[in-house]
Design an enzyme around this catalytic site. Structure first.
Site, PDB file in Angstrom:
ATOM      1  N   ARG A  35     -14.412   4.564  -7.617  1.00 28.10           N
ATOM      2  CA  ARG A  35     -14.258   3.935  -6.736  1.00 28.10           C
ATOM      3  C   ARG A  35     -15.540   4.013  -5.756  1.00 28.10           C
ATOM      4  O   ARG A  35     -16.065   2.848  -4.929  1.00 28.10           O
ATOM      5  CB  ARG A  35     -12.893   3.809  -6.038  1.00 28.10           C
ATOM      6  CG  ARG A  35     -11.719   3.371  -6.703  1.00 28.10           C
ATOM      7  CD  ARG A  35     -10.356   3.513  -5.784  1.00 28.10           C
ATOM      8  NE  ARG A  35     -10.499   2.322  -5.168  1.00 28.10           N
ATOM      9  CZ  ARG A  35      -9.861   1.104  -5.385  1.00 28.10           C
ATOM     10  NH1 ARG A  35      -9.153   1.092  -6.585  1.00 28.10           N
ATOM     11  NH2 ARG A  35      -9.863   0.405  -4.459  1.00 28.10           N
ATOM     12  N   GLU A  66      -6.050  -5.845  -7.349  1.00 28.35           N
ATOM     13  CA  GLU A  66      -5.998  -5.410  -5.814  1.00 28.35           C
ATOM     14  C   GLU A  66      -6.368  -6.535  -5.034  1.00 28.35           C
ATOM     15  O   GLU A  66      -7.559  -7.398  -5.300  1.00 28.35           O
ATOM     16  CB  GLU A  66      -7.156  -4.321  -5.862  1.00 28.35           C
ATOM     17  CG  GLU A  66      -6.549  -3.142  -6.717  1.00 28.35           C
ATOM     18  CD  GLU A  66      -7.602  -1.920  -6.662  1.00 28.35           C
ATOM     19  OE1 GLU A  66      -8.438  -2.038  -5.841  1.00 28.35           O
ATOM     20  OE2 GLU A  66      -7.409  -0.715  -7.208  1.00 28.35           O
ATOM     21  N   HIS A 104       0.798  -1.270   0.130  1.00 27.98           N
ATOM     22  CA  HIS A 104       0.041   0.033   0.167  1.00 27.98           C
ATOM     23  C   HIS A 104       1.039   1.225   0.093  1.00 27.98           C
ATOM     24  O   HIS A 104       1.759   1.474   1.001  1.00 27.98           O
ATOM     25  CB  HIS A 104      -0.729  -0.096   1.341  1.00 27.98           C
ATOM     26  CG  HIS A 104      -1.734   1.244   1.196  1.00 27.98           C
ATOM     27  ND1 HIS A 104      -2.993   1.160   0.811  1.00 27.98           N
ATOM     28  CD2 HIS A 104      -1.609   2.382   1.961  1.00 27.98           C
ATOM     29  CE1 HIS A 104      -3.678   2.379   1.033  1.00 27.98           C
ATOM     30  NE2 HIS A 104      -2.748   3.075   1.736  1.00 27.98           N
ATOM     31  N   LEU A 105       0.773   2.008  -1.134  1.00 31.38           N
ATOM     32  CA  LEU A 105       1.687   3.168  -1.201  1.00 31.38           C
ATOM     33  C   LEU A 105       0.760   4.588  -0.480  1.00 31.38           C
ATOM     34  O   LEU A 105      -0.210   4.640  -0.860  1.00 31.38           O
ATOM     35  CB  LEU A 105       1.782   3.319  -2.653  1.00 31.38           C
ATOM     36  CG  LEU A 105       2.771   4.755  -3.101  1.00 31.38           C
ATOM     37  CD1 LEU A 105       4.334   4.266  -2.606  1.00 31.38           C
ATOM     38  CD2 LEU A 105       2.916   4.811  -4.445  1.00 31.38           C
ATOM     39  N   THR A 106       1.592   5.136   0.227  1.00 29.96           N
ATOM     40  CA  THR A 106       0.960   6.521   0.773  1.00 29.96           C
ATOM     41  C   THR A 106       2.086   7.540   0.885  1.00 29.96           C
ATOM     42  O   THR A 106       3.406   7.022   0.944  1.00 29.96           O
ATOM     43  CB  THR A 106       0.377   6.213   2.274  1.00 29.96           C
ATOM     44  OG1 THR A 106      -0.351   7.243   2.604  1.00 29.96           O
ATOM     45  CG2 THR A 106       1.578   5.729   3.240  1.00 29.96           C
TER      46      THR A 106
END
Length: 198
Positions: free
Chosen positions: A54, A148, A14-16
């Site tokens: 989404r 995902e 998970h990129l943040t």
């Protein structure tokens, strides 16, 4: 981990932005819908058009993870957010499987209908031959490579396996933040992986 190893990998990614980490340590990784309902301010790396779709599909109720750190989403975010410190928060696939996280075998924008699958069924539905093929970047392949794994649960920091960072300096910032918040090592382990952030 190379792309060709994605099927056998043990982690989800998970990129943040680093600036989100303090809140994440305090409250865990939280689905976007819950953050918005509670008017929590956070650095959002996703494209607004994707966020809207989404929401329409009900995917804002989940935390998205990828099966590797090489997706077109990751590349686009890093280009759009040049100068921002980014991190990957990783959990184990075994955690996702035990908690029956859902799987989308393709990026949701590629789907007419959004069919979520139970972890095991969804994992088998992913076209791993295309997902792990280096150099194939036509539109269909790009969508498959953005498969995902989706968590409906808030994920607390003590469930993180590791945090990948771009530099020793960022590693020190993350370690200091975890220490200040009383997070005991291990995990999450902190690993410097500059090539993932170029």
């Amino acid at each position: 981990m190379g792309l060709k190893d994605a099927k056998e990998g043990k982690l989800l990614y998970h990129l943040t932005e680093l600036k989100n980490l303090e809140s994440i340590i305090d409250f865990g990784l939280v689905p976007r819908k819950i953050l918005r309902e509670n008017t929590v301010t956070f650095g959002d790396v996703a494209d607004p058009e994707i966020i809207r779709k989404r929401e329409v599909l009900g995917l804002d109720e989940y935390i998205p993870f990828h099966f590797h750190p090489y997706s077109a989403f990751d590349v686009a975010v890093k280009k759009t957010h040049v100068g921002e410190e980014m991190i990957y928060i990783c959990i184990t696939r075994s955690l996702a499987r035990r908690n029956n996280f859902r799987i989308l075998p393709k990026h949701p924008l590629a789907l007419e209908e959004c069919q979520l699958y139970d972890y095991d069924e969804g994992f088998e539905m992913i076209d791993w031959d295309i997902l792990t093929r280096v150099g194939q970047n036509d539109e269909d392949a790009r969508q498959i490579k953005m498969a995902e794994c989706l968590s409906p649960l808030v994920i607390p920091v003590d469930a993180f396996q590791c945090i990948y960072v771009s530099s020793k300096e960022t590693e020190n910032k993350v370690a200091d933040m975890l220490k200040q918040k009383g997070v005991i090592f291990p995990p999450p382990f902190i690993t410097v992986m500059p090539q993932w952030f170029e």
